[in-house]
Scaffold this motif. Structure first.
Motif, PDB file in Angstrom:
ATOM      1  N   PRO A 229      -9.639  30.398 -33.886  1.00 35.04           N
ATOM      2  CA  PRO A 229     -10.770  30.081 -32.999  1.00 35.04           C
ATOM      3  C   PRO A 229     -10.474  28.926 -32.046  1.00 35.04           C
ATOM      4  O   PRO A 229     -10.886  28.952 -30.883  1.00 35.04           O
ATOM      5  N   THR A 230      -9.761  27.917 -32.540  1.00 31.49           N
ATOM      6  CA  THR A 230      -9.418  26.781 -31.698  1.00 31.49           C
ATOM      7  C   THR A 230      -8.442  27.194 -30.600  1.00 31.49           C
ATOM      8  O   THR A 230      -8.613  26.835 -29.424  1.00 31.49           O
ATOM      9  N   MET A 231      -7.415  27.955 -30.976  1.00 27.95           N
ATOM     10  CA  MET A 231      -6.427  28.385 -29.991  1.00 27.95           C
ATOM     11  C   MET A 231      -7.048  29.287 -28.932  1.00 27.95           C
ATOM     12  O   MET A 231      -6.788  29.122 -27.730  1.00 27.95           O
ATOM     13  N   ILE A 232      -7.846  30.241 -29.356  1.00 29.32           N
ATOM     14  CA  ILE A 232      -8.468  31.162 -28.404  1.00 29.32           C
ATOM     15  C   ILE A 232      -9.393  30.402 -27.453  1.00 29.32           C
ATOM     16  O   ILE A 232      -9.390  30.620 -26.232  1.00 29.32           O
ATOM     17  N   THR A 233     -10.179  29.486 -28.005  1.00 26.04           N
ATOM     18  CA  THR A 233     -11.114  28.728 -27.165  1.00 26.04           C
ATOM     19  C   THR A 233     -10.354  27.853 -26.173  1.00 26.04           C
ATOM     20  O   THR A 233     -10.750  27.730 -25.001  1.00 26.04           O
ATOM     21  N   LEU A 234      -9.268  27.234 -26.606  1.00 29.62           N
ATOM     22  CA  LEU A 234      -8.459  26.431 -25.684  1.00 29.62           C
ATOM     23  C   LEU A 234      -7.891  27.292 -24.562  1.00 29.62           C
ATOM     24  O   LEU A 234      -7.876  26.877 -23.398  1.00 29.62           O
ATOM     25  N   ALA A 235      -7.430  28.489 -24.896  1.00 32.60           N
ATOM     26  CA  ALA A 235      -6.890  29.383 -23.868  1.00 32.60           C
ATOM     27  C   ALA A 235      -7.973  29.788 -22.873  1.00 32.60           C
ATOM     28  O   ALA A 235      -7.728  29.870 -21.661  1.00 32.60           O
ATOM     29  N   GLU A 236      -9.175  30.010 -23.379  1.00 34.78           N
ATOM     30  CA  GLU A 236     -10.286  30.390 -22.494  1.00 34.78           C
ATOM     31  C   GLU A 236     -10.660  29.246 -21.557  1.00 34.78           C
ATOM     32  O   GLU A 236     -10.848  29.448 -20.354  1.00 34.78           O
ATOM     33  N   ILE A 237     -10.754  28.037 -22.103  1.00 38.52           N
ATOM     34  CA  ILE A 237     -11.155  26.906 -21.269  1.00 38.52           C
ATOM     35  C   ILE A 237     -10.028  26.519 -20.314  1.00 38.52           C
ATOM     36  O   ILE A 237     -10.275  26.043 -19.193  1.00 38.52           O
ATOM     37  N   ALA A 238      -8.773  26.754 -20.719  1.00 41.29           N
ATOM     38  CA  ALA A 238      -7.635  26.443 -19.851  1.00 41.29           C
ATOM     39  C   ALA A 238      -7.606  27.329 -18.623  1.00 41.29           C
ATOM     40  O   ALA A 238      -6.967  26.983 -17.615  1.00 41.29           O
ATOM     41  N   ALA A 239      -8.283  28.470 -18.672  1.00 41.42           N
ATOM     42  CA  ALA A 239      -8.339  29.369 -17.519  1.00 41.42           C
ATOM     43  C   ALA A 239      -9.197  28.805 -16.391  1.00 41.42           C
ATOM     44  O   ALA A 239      -9.128  29.296 -15.260  1.00 41.42           O
ATOM     45  N   CYS A 240     -10.001  27.782 -16.695  1.00 39.32           N
ATOM     46  CA  CYS A 240     -10.804  27.134 -15.646  1.00 39.32           C
ATOM     47  C   CYS A 240      -9.888  26.186 -14.865  1.00 39.32           C
ATOM     48  O   CYS A 240      -9.234  25.320 -15.461  1.00 39.32           O
ATOM     49  N   PRO A 241      -9.831  26.300 -13.535  1.00 35.52           N
ATOM     50  CA  PRO A 241      -8.916  25.452 -12.764  1.00 35.52           C
ATOM     51  C   PRO A 241      -9.306  23.982 -12.759  1.00 35.52           C
ATOM     52  O   PRO A 241      -8.455  23.108 -12.600  1.00 35.52           O
ATOM     53  N   ASP A 242     -10.594  23.706 -12.917  1.00 46.30           N
ATOM     54  CA  ASP A 242     -11.057  22.322 -12.929  1.00 46.30           C
ATOM     55  C   ASP A 242     -12.406  22.265 -13.639  1.00 46.30           C
ATOM     56  O   ASP A 242     -12.975  23.297 -14.027  1.00 46.30           O
ATOM     57  N   LEU A 243     -12.934  21.055 -13.800  1.00 45.74           N
ATOM     58  CA  LEU A 243     -14.202  20.895 -14.508  1.00 45.74           C
ATOM     59  C   LEU A 243     -15.361  21.555 -13.766  1.00 45.74           C
ATOM     60  O   LEU A 243     -16.315  22.025 -14.399  1.00 45.74           O
ATOM     61  N   ALA A 244     -15.277  21.611 -12.455  1.00 43.97           N
ATOM     62  CA  ALA A 244     -16.360  22.220 -11.681  1.00 43.97           C
ATOM     63  C   ALA A 244     -16.518  23.701 -11.998  1.00 43.97           C
ATOM     64  O   ALA A 244     -17.599  24.279 -11.821  1.00 43.97           O
ATOM     65  N   ALA A 245     -15.445  24.327 -12.477  1.00 42.42           N
ATOM     66  CA  ALA A 245     -15.488  25.760 -12.780  1.00 42.42           C
ATOM     67  C   ALA A 245     -16.032  26.048 -14.176  1.00 42.42           C
ATOM     68  O   ALA A 245     -16.337  27.206 -14.491  1.00 42.42           O
TER      69      ALA A 245
END
Length: 277
Positions: A229-245
């Motif tokens: 769950p931690t790895m998947i969530t990190l991969a999902e959030i890493a897909a955002c280019p910046d905090l605004a996204a």
């Protein structure tokens, strides 16, 4: 279908569970929060705050996000509230209003208990600043030791809970083979200006700010350990280019739909197969 090799502790639970024909334990409601901040070393990107669970704790030695179980008081409290009401949160999380309030309150309470970050302010549009002083620490300790409740703390400080600062992201349920199971709602929150997480939790033996992509690279290299769950969530959030996204990404997700990893045995090994439908 995505598969991960299960840690030996989980593999052992799986072998015992299937050999003895055990009944799955009911999952306890829980909440965890990804605290994000701009990357101070770069002009773009962001970091996430992670803790390593202390050996002896559930999932000890694993890197995770601050969080924990819902307490009975989280569903009973009445307090000033900013953002969606409990019914609105219920619609978002797929829960009854009271249960949704409990999950949201647990998320806010846990990051104050475990990281010293308080998502509250003197009025609905404000957030408190630095909460690392001695008076705040006494209040946090009283909360951790259950000498006071979260609602009482906010009421005594004349603060409003900023539920609008929490963005619902996903929902993970611990595999059926585990003796201790959690139905965990993952939230995302931007670190409030003037506040800084502190290593104040007895449940962690190390804390760090790290870029999501770097955390995943270190996991792949075997330098640190995380559960799926931690790895998947990190991969999902890493897909955002910046905090605004991040808010738009969160709004497009369905945090009410549970993700339940399944543990399959192959010889003496267990493989966790994660279905992301």
């Amino acid at each position: 279908m995505t598969s991960f090799a299960a840690p030996e502790s989980i593999a052992a639970h799986a072998r015992r569970f299937y050999a003895e024909g055990e009944t799955p334990a009911p999952p306890r409601p829980a909440a965890t929060v990804l605290l994000l901040r701009p990357d101070p070393s770069r002009r773009s990107g962001f970091e996430v705050y992670m803790i390593r669970r202390a050996v002896g704790m559930t999932f000890g030695g694993m890197y995770a996000f601050p969080g924990g179980s819902v307490d009975p008081g989280d569903s009973e409290i009445r307090l000033d509230w900013s953002g969606p009401d409990s019914a609105g949160w219920g619609d978002r999380l797929g829960l009854a209003a009271e249960a949704a309030q409990a999950v949201v309150c647990a998320a806010a309470r846990e990051i104050f208990e475990e990281a010293g970050v308080l998502l509250a302010g003197p009025h609905p549009e404000a957030v408190v600043g630095d909460v690392s002083g001695e008076e705040w620490e006494r209040a946090r300790q009283a909360l951790v030791n259950r000498r006071t409740g979260f609602a009482d703390l906010l009421r005594d400080c004349r603060l409003t809970l900023r539920s609008d600062l929490l963005l619902a992201w996903s929902r993970w349920i611990t595999p059926e083979v585990e003796p201790r199971r959690f139905d965990t709602y993952f939230f995302v929150a931007l670190l409030p200006a003037g506040q800084r997480p502190r290593d104040v939790s007895g449940e962690a033996d190390h804390t760090t700010w790290i870029r999501p992509a770097d955390a995943l690279a270190r996991t792949e290299a075997g330098e640190i350990s995380m559960l799926p769950p931690t790895m998947i969530t990190l991969a999902e959030i890493a897909a955002c280019p910046d905090l605004a996204a991040v808010p738009a990404a969160a709004a497009g997700r369905n945090p009410a739909e549970p993700i339940l990893p399944r543990i399959e045995l192959a010889g003496d090994l267990a493989t966790a197969r994660i279905h992301l439908d």
